[in-house]
Design a protein around this motif. Structure first.
Motif, mmCIF file in Angstrom:
data_model
loop_
_atom_site.group_PDB
_atom_site.id
_atom_site.type_symbol
_atom_site.label_atom_id
_atom_site.label_comp_id
_atom_site.label_asym_id
_atom_site.label_seq_id
_atom_site.Cartn_x
_atom_site.Cartn_y
_atom_site.Cartn_z
ATOM 1 N N MET A 350 0.824 -1.210 0.000
ATOM 2 C CA MET A 350 0.000 0.000 0.000
ATOM 3 C C MET A 350 0.857 1.259 0.000
ATOM 4 S SD MET A 350 -3.199 -0.930 2.525
ATOM 5 C CE MET A 350 -4.433 -2.125 2.020
ATOM 6 N N GLY A 351 1.981 1.218 0.721
ATOM 7 C CA GLY A 351 2.859 2.386 0.755
ATOM 8 C C GLY A 351 3.443 2.705 -0.610
ATOM 9 N N CYS A 352 3.881 1.653 -1.318
ATOM 10 C CA CYS A 352 4.426 1.854 -2.669
ATOM 11 C C CYS A 352 3.387 2.487 -3.587
ATOM 12 C CB CYS A 352 4.888 0.522 -3.256
ATOM 13 S SG CYS A 352 6.408 -0.118 -2.554
ATOM 14 N N TYR A 353 2.161 1.939 -3.530
ATOM 15 C CA TYR A 353 1.128 2.460 -4.427
ATOM 16 C C TYR A 353 0.605 3.828 -4.004
ATOM 17 C CZ TYR A 353 0.903 -1.280 -7.722
ATOM 18 O OH TYR A 353 1.225 -2.139 -8.738
ATOM 19 N N ALA A 354 0.705 4.144 -2.727
ATOM 20 C CA ALA A 354 0.321 5.489 -2.280
ATOM 21 C C ALA A 354 1.224 6.532 -2.927
ATOM 22 C CB ALA A 354 0.398 5.579 -0.760
ATOM 23 N N VAL A 355 2.536 6.272 -2.922
ATOM 24 C CA VAL A 355 3.485 7.214 -3.535
ATOM 25 C C VAL A 355 3.329 7.220 -5.049
ATOM 26 C CG1 VAL A 355 5.916 7.813 -3.817
ATOM 27 C CG2 VAL A 355 5.111 6.920 -1.632
ATOM 28 N N ILE A 356 3.178 6.023 -5.640
ATOM 29 C CA ILE A 356 2.995 5.929 -7.092
ATOM 30 C C ILE A 356 1.776 6.726 -7.537
ATOM 31 C CG2 ILE A 356 2.284 4.348 -8.932
ATOM 32 C CD1 ILE A 356 4.150 2.253 -7.650
ATOM 33 N N MET A 357 0.664 6.576 -6.804
ATOM 34 C CA MET A 357 -0.556 7.290 -7.179
ATOM 35 C C MET A 357 -0.434 8.794 -6.971
ATOM 36 S SD MET A 357 -2.823 5.472 -8.625
ATOM 37 C CE MET A 357 -1.528 4.494 -9.399
ATOM 38 N N SER A 358 0.352 9.211 -5.975
ATOM 39 C CA SER A 358 0.553 10.657 -5.789
ATOM 40 C C SER A 358 1.288 11.245 -6.989
ATOM 41 C CB SER A 358 1.321 10.927 -4.492
ATOM 42 O OG SER A 358 2.706 10.698 -4.639
ATOM 43 N N MET A 359 2.259 10.501 -7.518
ATOM 44 C CA MET A 359 3.022 10.982 -8.679
ATOM 45 C C MET A 359 2.209 10.859 -9.967
ATOM 46 S SD MET A 359 6.907 9.708 -7.821
ATOM 47 C CE MET A 359 6.505 7.961 -7.932
ATOM 48 N N TYR A 360 1.387 9.821 -10.029
ATOM 49 C CA TYR A 360 0.475 9.676 -11.170
ATOM 50 C C TYR A 360 -0.453 10.887 -11.245
ATOM 51 C CZ TYR A 360 -3.687 7.862 -13.602
ATOM 52 O OH TYR A 360 -4.764 7.698 -14.438
ATOM 53 N N GLY A 361 -1.066 11.239 -10.114
ATOM 54 C CA GLY A 361 -1.929 12.419 -10.079
ATOM 55 C C GLY A 361 -1.155 13.695 -10.313
ATOM 56 N N GLY A 362 0.050 13.781 -9.722
ATOM 57 C CA GLY A 362 0.874 14.968 -9.909
ATOM 58 C C GLY A 362 1.250 15.198 -11.354
ATOM 59 N N GLY A 363 1.401 14.118 -12.118
ATOM 60 C CA GLY A 363 1.712 14.264 -13.535
ATOM 61 C C GLY A 363 0.607 14.963 -14.297
ATOM 62 N N PHE A 364 -0.644 14.660 -13.958
ATOM 63 C CA PHE A 364 -1.782 15.305 -14.616
ATOM 64 C C PHE A 364 -1.858 16.791 -14.283
ATOM 65 C CE2 PHE A 364 -3.653 10.951 -14.848
ATOM 66 C CZ PHE A 364 -3.869 10.937 -16.215
ATOM 67 N N SER A 365 -1.640 17.137 -13.013
ATOM 68 C CA SER A 365 -1.808 18.526 -12.602
ATOM 69 C C SER A 365 -0.624 19.399 -12.978
ATOM 70 C CB SER A 365 -2.041 18.600 -11.086
ATOM 71 O OG SER A 365 -0.958 18.035 -10.384
ATOM 72 N N THR A 366 0.551 18.793 -13.170
ATOM 73 C CA THR A 366 1.743 19.567 -13.523
ATOM 74 C C THR A 366 1.811 19.840 -15.017
ATOM 75 O OG1 THR A 366 2.929 18.569 -11.656
ATOM 76 C CG2 THR A 366 4.271 19.628 -13.330
ATOM 77 N N ILE A 367 1.230 18.962 -15.841
ATOM 78 C CA ILE A 367 1.378 19.095 -17.294
ATOM 79 C C ILE A 367 0.751 20.376 -17.853
ATOM 80 C CG2 ILE A 367 -0.673 17.837 -18.134
ATOM 81 C CD1 ILE A 367 2.912 17.363 -19.433
#
Length: 462
Positions: A350-367
Protein backbone atom coordinates in the motif's frame (compact mmCIF):
# COMPACT_ATOMS: atom_id res chain seq x y z
CA UNK A 1 -26.27 27.47 -32.11
CA UNK A 2 -23.64 30.17 -31.46
CA UNK A 3 -26.36 32.87 -31.53
CA UNK A 4 -28.39 31.00 -28.93
CA UNK A 5 -25.32 30.59 -26.72
CA UNK A 6 -24.56 34.31 -26.99
CA UNK A 7 -28.00 35.26 -25.72
CA UNK A 8 -28.63 32.45 -23.21
CA UNK A 9 -27.84 32.13 -19.53
CA UNK A 10 -25.06 29.74 -20.55
CA UNK A 11 -23.18 32.36 -22.59
CA UNK A 12 -19.59 33.30 -21.91
CA UNK A 13 -20.51 36.96 -21.43
CA UNK A 14 -22.88 36.10 -18.57
CA UNK A 15 -20.12 34.58 -16.42
CA UNK A 16 -17.55 37.41 -16.49
CA UNK A 17 -16.80 38.22 -12.85
CA UNK A 18 -17.57 41.69 -11.53
CA UNK A 19 -14.82 43.85 -9.98
CA UNK A 20 -13.90 42.67 -6.51
CA UNK A 21 -14.78 39.02 -7.16
CA UNK A 22 -12.72 36.70 -4.95
CA UNK A 23 -10.79 34.46 -7.34
CA UNK A 24 -10.67 31.66 -4.76
CA UNK A 25 -14.40 31.15 -5.27
CA UNK A 26 -13.68 29.73 -8.70
CA UNK A 27 -11.99 26.72 -7.10
CA UNK A 28 -15.12 25.13 -5.50
CA UNK A 29 -16.93 25.24 -8.86
CA UNK A 30 -14.03 23.38 -10.46
CA UNK A 31 -13.93 20.86 -7.62
CA UNK A 32 -17.69 20.21 -7.85
CA UNK A 33 -17.26 18.96 -11.41
CA UNK A 34 -13.96 17.14 -10.95
CA UNK A 35 -15.01 15.30 -7.79
CA UNK A 36 -17.93 13.89 -9.78
CA UNK A 37 -16.15 12.85 -12.96
CA UNK A 38 -13.25 11.50 -10.88
CA UNK A 39 -15.58 8.60 -10.04
CA UNK A 40 -14.10 6.90 -13.10
CA UNK A 41 -11.09 5.99 -10.96
CA UNK A 42 -13.39 3.95 -8.70
CA UNK A 43 -14.87 1.93 -11.54
CA UNK A 44 -12.78 -1.10 -10.55
CA UNK A 45 -15.14 -1.73 -7.59
CA UNK A 46 -17.82 -2.66 -10.16
CA UNK A 47 -15.63 -5.18 -12.01
CA UNK A 48 -16.06 -8.24 -9.80
CA UNK A 49 -19.84 -7.68 -9.23
CA UNK A 50 -20.27 -7.29 -13.00
CA UNK A 51 -18.73 -10.73 -13.49
CA UNK A 52 -21.69 -12.13 -11.47
CA UNK A 53 -24.64 -10.28 -13.01
CA UNK A 54 -26.29 -13.55 -14.08
CA UNK A 55 -25.00 -15.85 -11.37
CA UNK A 56 -25.38 -13.23 -8.59
CA UNK A 57 -23.44 -15.23 -6.00
CA UNK A 58 -20.87 -16.68 -8.41
CA UNK A 59 -19.91 -16.27 -12.05
CA UNK A 60 -21.67 -18.33 -14.68
CA UNK A 61 -20.10 -19.23 -18.04
CA UNK A 62 -22.38 -16.65 -19.67
CA UNK A 63 -21.22 -13.88 -17.33
CA UNK A 64 -18.72 -11.25 -18.46
CA UNK A 65 -14.99 -11.76 -17.85
CA UNK A 66 -12.65 -9.14 -16.38
CA UNK A 67 -10.90 -8.75 -19.73
CA UNK A 68 -14.25 -7.91 -21.35
CA UNK A 69 -15.19 -5.46 -18.60
CA UNK A 70 -11.76 -3.81 -18.66
CA UNK A 71 -12.68 -2.16 -21.96
CA UNK A 72 -15.36 -0.05 -20.26
CA UNK A 73 -12.73 1.87 -18.31
CA UNK A 74 -10.39 2.01 -21.32
CA UNK A 75 -13.12 3.41 -23.58
CA UNK A 76 -14.04 6.03 -20.99
CA UNK A 77 -10.45 7.27 -20.79
CA UNK A 78 -10.00 7.07 -24.56
CA UNK A 79 -13.07 9.20 -25.21
CA UNK A 80 -12.01 11.54 -22.42
CA UNK A 81 -8.84 12.28 -24.36
CA UNK A 82 -10.53 12.49 -27.75
CA UNK A 83 -13.35 14.77 -26.58
CA UNK A 84 -10.87 16.98 -24.70
CA UNK A 85 -8.79 17.32 -27.87
CA UNK A 86 -11.80 18.54 -29.85
CA UNK A 87 -13.37 20.54 -27.00
CA UNK A 88 -10.29 22.60 -26.17
CA UNK A 89 -10.77 25.15 -28.95
CA UNK A 90 -14.55 25.12 -28.47
CA UNK A 91 -14.09 25.82 -24.78
CA UNK A 92 -12.09 28.97 -25.51
CA UNK A 93 -14.96 30.23 -27.68
CA UNK A 94 -18.05 29.39 -25.63
CA UNK A 95 -16.64 29.45 -22.10
CA UNK A 96 -16.55 26.93 -19.26
CA UNK A 97 -20.23 27.04 -18.27
CA UNK A 98 -21.42 25.56 -21.56
CA UNK A 99 -18.81 22.81 -21.52
CA UNK A 100 -19.55 21.94 -17.86
CA UNK A 101 -23.28 21.87 -18.60
CA UNK A 102 -22.77 19.46 -21.53
CA UNK A 103 -20.38 17.41 -19.42
CA UNK A 104 -23.04 16.91 -16.75
CA UNK A 105 -25.60 15.71 -19.29
CA UNK A 106 -23.17 13.29 -20.96
CA UNK A 107 -21.63 11.87 -17.78
CA UNK A 108 -24.92 11.26 -15.99
CA UNK A 109 -26.53 10.00 -19.22
CA UNK A 110 -23.72 7.48 -19.52
CA UNK A 111 -24.70 6.00 -16.14
CA UNK A 112 -28.33 5.64 -17.22
CA UNK A 113 -27.44 3.85 -20.47
CA UNK A 114 -24.96 1.61 -18.62
CA UNK A 115 -27.72 0.67 -16.16
CA UNK A 116 -29.86 -0.44 -19.09
CA UNK A 117 -26.91 -2.47 -20.33
CA UNK A 118 -26.67 -4.32 -17.03
CA UNK A 119 -30.41 -5.04 -16.98
CA UNK A 120 -30.37 -6.33 -20.56
CA UNK A 121 -26.95 -7.95 -20.10
CA UNK A 122 -25.66 -6.07 -23.13
CA UNK A 123 -21.94 -5.28 -22.90
CA UNK A 124 -22.30 -2.98 -25.90
CA UNK A 125 -24.68 -0.73 -23.99
CA UNK A 126 -22.13 -0.56 -21.18
CA UNK A 127 -19.45 0.35 -23.70
CA UNK A 128 -21.70 2.97 -25.32
CA UNK A 129 -23.04 4.40 -22.06
CA UNK A 130 -20.24 4.61 -19.55
CA UNK A 131 -17.43 4.21 -22.10
CA UNK A 132 -18.40 6.50 -24.98
CA UNK A 133 -21.03 8.96 -23.72
CA UNK A 134 -19.64 9.00 -20.19
CA UNK A 135 -16.12 9.38 -21.59
CA UNK A 136 -17.20 12.43 -23.59
CA UNK A 137 -18.63 13.88 -20.39
CA UNK A 138 -15.29 13.22 -18.69
CA UNK A 139 -13.35 15.08 -21.37
CA UNK A 140 -15.65 18.11 -21.43
CA UNK A 141 -15.65 18.35 -17.66
CA UNK A 142 -11.92 17.83 -17.36
CA UNK A 143 -10.65 20.68 -19.55
CA UNK A 144 -13.14 23.36 -18.48
CA UNK A 145 -11.84 24.24 -14.99
CA UNK A 146 -8.15 23.90 -15.88
CA UNK A 147 -7.83 26.78 -18.33
CA UNK A 148 -10.24 28.84 -16.20
CA UNK A 149 -8.15 28.58 -13.03
CA UNK A 150 -4.91 29.24 -14.94
CA UNK A 151 -6.48 32.56 -15.98
CA UNK A 152 -7.40 33.31 -12.35
CA UNK A 153 -3.93 32.42 -11.01
CA UNK A 154 -1.23 33.64 -13.44
CA UNK A 155 1.07 34.03 -10.43
CA UNK A 156 0.69 30.39 -9.29
CA UNK A 157 0.23 28.22 -12.35
CA UNK A 158 1.21 24.95 -10.72
CA UNK A 159 -1.00 25.51 -7.71
CA UNK A 160 -3.89 26.56 -9.97
CA UNK A 161 -3.73 23.42 -12.10
CA UNK A 162 -3.41 21.40 -8.90
CA UNK A 163 -6.60 22.97 -7.56
CA UNK A 164 -8.43 22.33 -10.82
CA UNK A 165 -7.37 18.71 -11.21
CA UNK A 166 -7.18 17.73 -7.53
CA UNK A 167 -10.86 16.86 -7.42
CA UNK A 168 -10.55 14.44 -10.33
CA UNK A 169 -8.05 12.40 -8.36
CA UNK A 170 -10.26 12.51 -5.27
CA UNK A 171 -13.44 11.39 -7.00
CA UNK A 172 -12.79 7.73 -6.22
CA UNK A 173 -12.42 8.55 -2.53
CA UNK A 174 -16.14 9.34 -2.59
CA UNK A 175 -17.18 7.11 -5.47
CA UNK A 176 -15.66 3.83 -4.22
CA UNK A 177 -17.36 3.60 -0.79
CA UNK A 178 -20.56 5.13 -2.18
CA UNK A 179 -20.66 2.48 -4.92
CA UNK A 180 -20.08 -0.38 -2.47
CA UNK A 181 -22.71 1.00 -0.08
CA UNK A 182 -25.31 1.37 -2.84
CA UNK A 183 -24.62 -2.07 -4.32
CA UNK A 184 -25.11 -3.64 -0.89
CA UNK A 185 -28.29 -1.62 -0.38
CA UNK A 186 -29.79 -2.69 -3.73
CA UNK A 187 -28.46 -6.27 -3.77
CA UNK A 188 -31.01 -9.06 -3.62
CA UNK A 189 -31.33 -12.76 -4.39
CA UNK A 190 -31.78 -11.89 -8.07
CA UNK A 191 -29.54 -8.83 -8.47
CA UNK A 192 -26.00 -7.70 -7.60
CA UNK A 193 -27.35 -4.14 -7.34
CA UNK A 194 -25.15 -2.60 -10.04
CA UNK A 195 -27.92 -1.31 -12.33
CA UNK A 196 -29.75 0.46 -9.49
CA UNK A 197 -26.44 1.91 -8.28
CA UNK A 198 -25.70 3.32 -11.74
CA UNK A 199 -29.08 5.10 -11.86
CA UNK A 200 -28.69 6.55 -8.37
CA UNK A 201 -25.15 7.79 -8.97
CA UNK A 202 -26.14 9.29 -12.31
CA UNK A 203 -28.79 11.40 -10.56
CA UNK A 204 -26.46 12.49 -7.75
CA UNK A 205 -23.67 13.51 -10.10
CA UNK A 206 -26.03 15.40 -12.39
CA UNK A 207 -27.10 17.66 -9.51
CA UNK A 208 -23.60 18.45 -8.25
CA UNK A 209 -22.12 19.01 -11.70
CA UNK A 210 -24.88 21.48 -12.52
CA UNK A 211 -24.07 23.36 -9.30
CA UNK A 212 -20.47 23.65 -10.50
CA UNK A 213 -21.50 24.74 -13.99
CA UNK A 214 -23.67 27.59 -12.72
CA UNK A 215 -21.12 28.72 -10.12
CA UNK A 216 -18.12 29.15 -12.42
CA UNK A 217 -16.84 32.64 -13.32
CA UNK A 218 -14.25 34.03 -15.74
CA UNK A 219 -11.94 37.01 -15.09
CA UNK A 220 -12.45 40.08 -17.24
CA UNK A 221 -10.09 40.46 -20.21
CA UNK A 222 -6.79 41.91 -19.07
CA UNK A 223 -7.46 41.19 -15.38
CA UNK A 224 -4.42 40.56 -13.17
CA UNK A 225 -4.25 39.93 -9.41
CA UNK A 226 -3.16 42.80 -7.15
CA UNK A 227 0.61 43.21 -6.87
CA UNK A 228 1.16 40.66 -9.58
CA UNK A 229 4.79 40.13 -10.54
CA UNK A 230 5.74 38.10 -13.64
CA UNK A 231 7.87 35.02 -13.04
CA UNK A 232 11.48 36.22 -12.85
CA UNK A 233 13.19 32.82 -12.52
CA UNK A 234 16.04 32.40 -14.97
CA UNK A 235 14.67 29.44 -16.88
CA UNK A 236 14.69 29.10 -20.64
CA UNK A 237 11.63 26.85 -20.37
CA UNK A 238 9.43 29.67 -19.05
CA UNK A 239 8.36 32.01 -21.85
CA UNK A 240 6.27 35.18 -22.00
CA UNK A 241 5.53 34.48 -25.69
CA UNK A 242 2.68 32.46 -27.15
CA UNK A 243 2.52 29.58 -29.64
CA UNK A 244 -0.72 29.08 -31.55
CA UNK A 245 -2.54 25.79 -31.02
CA UNK A 246 -2.07 24.80 -34.68
CA UNK A 247 1.63 25.76 -34.68
CA UNK A 248 2.23 23.68 -31.56
CA UNK A 249 1.86 20.52 -33.64
CA UNK A 250 4.97 21.56 -35.60
CA UNK A 251 7.21 21.63 -32.52
CA UNK A 252 9.15 18.63 -31.15
CA UNK A 253 8.34 19.81 -27.61
CA UNK A 254 4.67 18.93 -28.03
CA UNK A 255 5.41 15.34 -29.00
CA UNK A 256 7.99 14.88 -26.25
CA UNK A 257 5.46 16.18 -23.71
CA UNK A 258 2.87 13.87 -25.27
CA UNK A 259 5.15 10.91 -24.64
CA UNK A 260 6.02 12.12 -21.13
CA UNK A 261 2.34 12.22 -20.19
CA UNK A 262 1.43 9.01 -22.03
CA UNK A 263 4.18 6.92 -20.44
CA UNK A 264 3.56 8.28 -16.95
CA UNK A 265 -0.18 7.63 -17.27
CA UNK A 266 0.18 4.18 -18.87
CA UNK A 267 2.29 3.04 -15.93
CA UNK A 268 -0.33 4.14 -13.42
CA UNK A 269 -3.70 3.79 -15.06
CA UNK A 270 -3.57 0.09 -15.82
CA UNK A 271 -2.92 -0.73 -12.19
CA UNK A 272 -5.47 1.80 -10.97
CA UNK A 273 -8.17 0.32 -13.19
CA UNK A 274 -7.67 -3.09 -11.52
CA UNK A 275 -6.66 -1.89 -8.04
CA UNK A 276 -9.55 -3.57 -6.26
CA UNK A 277 -9.17 -6.97 -7.97
CA UNK A 278 -5.35 -6.86 -7.79
CA UNK A 279 -5.21 -6.23 -4.05
CA UNK A 280 -7.68 -9.07 -3.38
CA UNK A 281 -5.75 -11.51 -5.57
CA UNK A 282 -2.29 -10.62 -4.27
CA UNK A 283 -3.41 -10.76 -0.63
CA UNK A 284 -6.35 -13.17 -0.78
CA UNK A 285 -6.49 -14.00 2.93
CA UNK A 286 -6.09 -10.41 4.14
CA UNK A 287 -8.03 -8.11 1.81
CA UNK A 288 -11.82 -8.46 1.54
CA UNK A 289 -13.99 -6.60 -1.03
CA UNK A 290 -14.73 -3.96 1.64
CA UNK A 291 -11.03 -3.53 2.41
CA UNK A 292 -10.27 -3.41 -1.31
CA UNK A 293 -12.78 -0.58 -1.70
CA UNK A 294 -11.05 1.21 1.18
CA UNK A 295 -7.72 0.63 -0.61
CA UNK A 296 -9.12 2.21 -3.77
CA UNK A 297 -10.32 5.11 -1.65
CA UNK A 298 -6.85 5.48 -0.12
CA UNK A 299 -5.28 5.53 -3.57
CA UNK A 300 -7.78 8.21 -4.50
CA UNK A 301 -6.71 10.29 -1.50
CA UNK A 302 -3.05 10.15 -2.54
CA UNK A 303 -3.99 10.66 -6.18
CA UNK A 304 -5.88 13.79 -5.15
CA UNK A 305 -3.27 15.06 -2.70
CA UNK A 306 -0.46 14.46 -5.16
CA UNK A 307 -2.19 16.59 -7.75
CA UNK A 308 -2.03 19.59 -5.46
CA UNK A 309 1.28 18.93 -3.68
CA UNK A 310 3.43 18.02 -6.68
CA UNK A 311 2.06 20.77 -8.94
CA UNK A 312 2.54 23.36 -6.18
CA UNK A 313 6.12 22.12 -5.67
CA UNK A 314 6.68 22.54 -9.40
CA UNK A 315 6.23 26.31 -8.94
CA UNK A 316 9.48 26.21 -6.96
CA UNK A 317 11.39 23.18 -8.31
CA UNK A 318 10.42 23.56 -11.97
CA UNK A 319 8.14 21.29 -14.02
CA UNK A 320 11.00 19.37 -15.65
CA UNK A 321 12.63 18.49 -12.32
CA UNK A 322 9.32 17.29 -10.88
CA UNK A 323 8.82 14.95 -13.84
CA UNK A 324 12.37 13.63 -13.39
CA UNK A 325 11.33 12.71 -9.84
CA UNK A 326 8.23 10.91 -11.12
CA UNK A 327 10.18 8.74 -13.53
CA UNK A 328 13.13 7.84 -11.30
CA UNK A 329 11.20 7.18 -8.09
CA UNK A 330 8.35 5.49 -9.97
CA UNK A 331 10.74 3.11 -11.69
CA UNK A 332 12.14 2.05 -8.31
CA UNK A 333 8.73 1.58 -6.68
CA UNK A 334 7.25 -0.49 -9.53
CA UNK A 335 10.29 -2.77 -9.30
CA UNK A 336 9.64 -3.27 -5.57
CA UNK A 337 5.90 -4.08 -5.80
CA UNK A 338 6.25 -7.79 -6.81
CA UNK A 339 8.40 -8.41 -3.76
CA UNK A 340 5.71 -7.05 -1.44
CA UNK A 341 3.42 -9.90 -2.53
CA UNK A 342 6.13 -12.50 -1.99
CA UNK A 343 6.78 -11.10 1.50
CA UNK A 344 3.02 -10.92 2.13
CA UNK A 345 3.62 -7.34 3.27
CA UNK A 346 0.34 -5.47 2.78
CA UNK A 347 1.60 -2.24 4.35
CA UNK A 348 4.62 -2.01 2.05
CA UNK A 349 2.40 -2.80 -0.96
CA UNK A 350 0.00 0.00 0.00
CA UNK A 351 2.86 2.39 0.75
CA UNK A 352 4.43 1.85 -2.67
CA UNK A 353 1.13 2.46 -4.43
CA UNK A 354 0.32 5.49 -2.28
CA UNK A 355 3.48 7.21 -3.54
CA UNK A 356 2.99 5.93 -7.09
CA UNK A 357 -0.56 7.29 -7.18
CA UNK A 358 0.55 10.66 -5.79
CA UNK A 359 3.02 10.98 -8.68
CA UNK A 360 0.47 9.68 -11.17
CA UNK A 361 -1.93 12.42 -10.08
CA UNK A 362 0.87 14.97 -9.91
CA UNK A 363 1.71 14.26 -13.53
CA UNK A 364 -1.78 15.31 -14.62
CA UNK A 365 -1.81 18.53 -12.60
CA UNK A 366 1.74 19.57 -13.52
CA UNK A 367 1.38 19.09 -17.29
CA UNK A 368 -0.91 22.13 -17.94
CA UNK A 369 1.58 24.41 -16.14
CA UNK A 370 4.41 22.75 -18.10
CA UNK A 371 2.52 23.57 -21.32
CA UNK A 372 1.92 27.17 -20.20
CA UNK A 373 5.62 27.59 -19.41
CA UNK A 374 6.74 26.32 -22.81
CA UNK A 375 3.98 27.48 -25.16
CA UNK A 376 2.52 30.48 -23.28
CA UNK A 377 -0.92 30.89 -21.74
CA UNK A 378 -2.95 32.25 -24.67
CA UNK A 379 -4.02 28.86 -26.00
CA UNK A 380 -3.18 26.58 -23.10
CA UNK A 381 -6.74 25.22 -22.84
CA UNK A 382 -6.79 24.11 -26.47
CA UNK A 383 -3.21 22.78 -26.34
CA UNK A 384 -3.96 20.88 -23.13
CA UNK A 385 -7.00 19.32 -24.78
CA UNK A 386 -4.92 18.04 -27.67
CA UNK A 387 -2.23 16.70 -25.38
CA UNK A 388 -4.86 14.65 -23.55
CA UNK A 389 -4.95 12.31 -26.55
CA UNK A 390 -1.91 10.87 -24.74
CA UNK A 391 -4.26 10.01 -21.88
CA UNK A 392 -6.68 8.41 -24.34
CA UNK A 393 -3.85 6.23 -25.66
CA UNK A 394 -2.68 5.33 -22.17
CA UNK A 395 -6.26 4.58 -21.14
CA UNK A 396 -6.24 1.71 -23.61
CA UNK A 397 -2.60 0.61 -23.35
CA UNK A 398 -2.39 0.50 -19.55
CA UNK A 399 -5.44 -1.67 -18.77
CA UNK A 400 -4.76 -3.91 -21.78
CA UNK A 401 -1.22 -4.57 -20.52
CA UNK A 402 -2.46 -5.40 -17.03
CA UNK A 403 -5.56 -7.40 -17.99
CA UNK A 404 -4.17 -9.50 -20.83
CA UNK A 405 -0.75 -10.12 -19.30
CA UNK A 406 -2.59 -11.27 -16.17
CA UNK A 407 -4.74 -13.68 -18.21
CA UNK A 408 -1.65 -14.92 -20.07
CA UNK A 409 0.25 -15.54 -16.84
CA UNK A 410 -2.69 -17.41 -15.26
CA UNK A 411 -3.11 -19.52 -18.42
CA UNK A 412 0.54 -20.54 -18.06
CA UNK A 413 -0.10 -21.76 -14.53
CA UNK A 414 1.16 -18.72 -12.62
CA UNK A 415 -0.77 -18.22 -9.34
CA UNK A 416 -3.10 -15.22 -9.33
CA UNK A 417 -1.08 -13.61 -6.53
CA UNK A 418 2.01 -13.53 -8.85
CA UNK A 419 0.21 -12.78 -12.11
CA UNK A 420 1.03 -9.05 -11.98
CA UNK A 421 4.82 -9.37 -11.49
CA UNK A 422 5.82 -9.16 -15.15
CA UNK A 423 3.48 -6.21 -15.66
CA UNK A 424 5.18 -4.25 -12.89
CA UNK A 425 8.58 -4.71 -14.52
CA UNK A 426 7.19 -3.52 -17.87
CA UNK A 427 5.73 -0.43 -16.19
CA UNK A 428 9.14 0.35 -14.69
CA UNK A 429 10.65 0.12 -18.17
CA UNK A 430 8.08 2.55 -19.58
CA UNK A 431 8.98 5.09 -16.90
CA UNK A 432 12.65 4.77 -17.83
CA UNK A 433 11.77 5.70 -21.43
CA UNK A 434 9.77 8.65 -20.09
CA UNK A 435 12.86 9.87 -18.23
CA UNK A 436 14.77 10.28 -21.48
CA UNK A 437 11.81 11.96 -23.23
CA UNK A 438 11.66 14.54 -20.44
CA UNK A 439 15.43 15.01 -20.69
CA UNK A 440 15.06 16.03 -24.35
CA UNK A 441 12.61 18.91 -23.72
CA UNK A 442 14.12 22.31 -24.54
CA UNK A 443 12.78 25.83 -25.12
CA UNK A 444 10.63 26.35 -28.22
CA UNK A 445 12.38 27.90 -31.22
CA UNK A 446 11.44 31.57 -31.63
CA UNK A 447 10.18 30.94 -35.17
CA UNK A 448 7.11 29.27 -33.65
CA UNK A 449 6.17 32.28 -31.47
CA UNK A 450 3.27 34.51 -32.42
CA UNK A 451 3.96 38.11 -33.18
CA UNK A 452 2.08 40.48 -30.89
CA UNK A 453 -0.13 41.79 -33.68
CA UNK A 454 -1.12 38.26 -34.71
CA UNK A 455 -2.38 37.04 -31.32
CA UNK A 456 -5.95 38.30 -31.47
CA UNK A 457 -6.39 37.48 -35.16
CA UNK A 458 -5.23 33.91 -34.74
CA UNK A 459 -7.25 33.40 -31.59
CA UNK A 460 -10.40 34.42 -33.47
CA UNK A 461 -9.47 32.00 -36.24
CA UNK A 462 -9.21 29.17 -33.72
Amino acid sequence: MSTWLASSFLSKDRIIAKPGFNRWLAAPAALAVHLCIGQVYAFSVFNLPLTKVLGVTESLPEDWKLTTLGWIFSLAIMFLGLSAAFAGKWLEKVGPRVTMFCSALCFSGGFFIAAAGVELHSIWLLYLGYGVLGGIGLGLGYVSPVSTLIKWFPDRRGMATGLAIMGFGGGAMIGAPLSVFLMKHFASATSVGVAETFVTMGCIYLVFMMIGAFSIRLPAEGWLPANFQPDTRKSKLITDKHVHVEQVLKTPQFYLLWLVLCLNVTAGIGVLGQASAMSQEMFKDQITPEKAAAFVGMLSFFNMGGRFVWSTLSDYLGRKNVYFTFFVLGCVLYSIVPYTGRMNNVMLFMGCYAVIMSMYGGGFSTIPAYLADIFGTQYVGAIHGRLLTAWATAGVAGPVLVNYLRESQIAQGVPKADAYNMTMQIMAGLLLVGFFCNLGIKAVDEKHHLKHDDVNDQFDAA
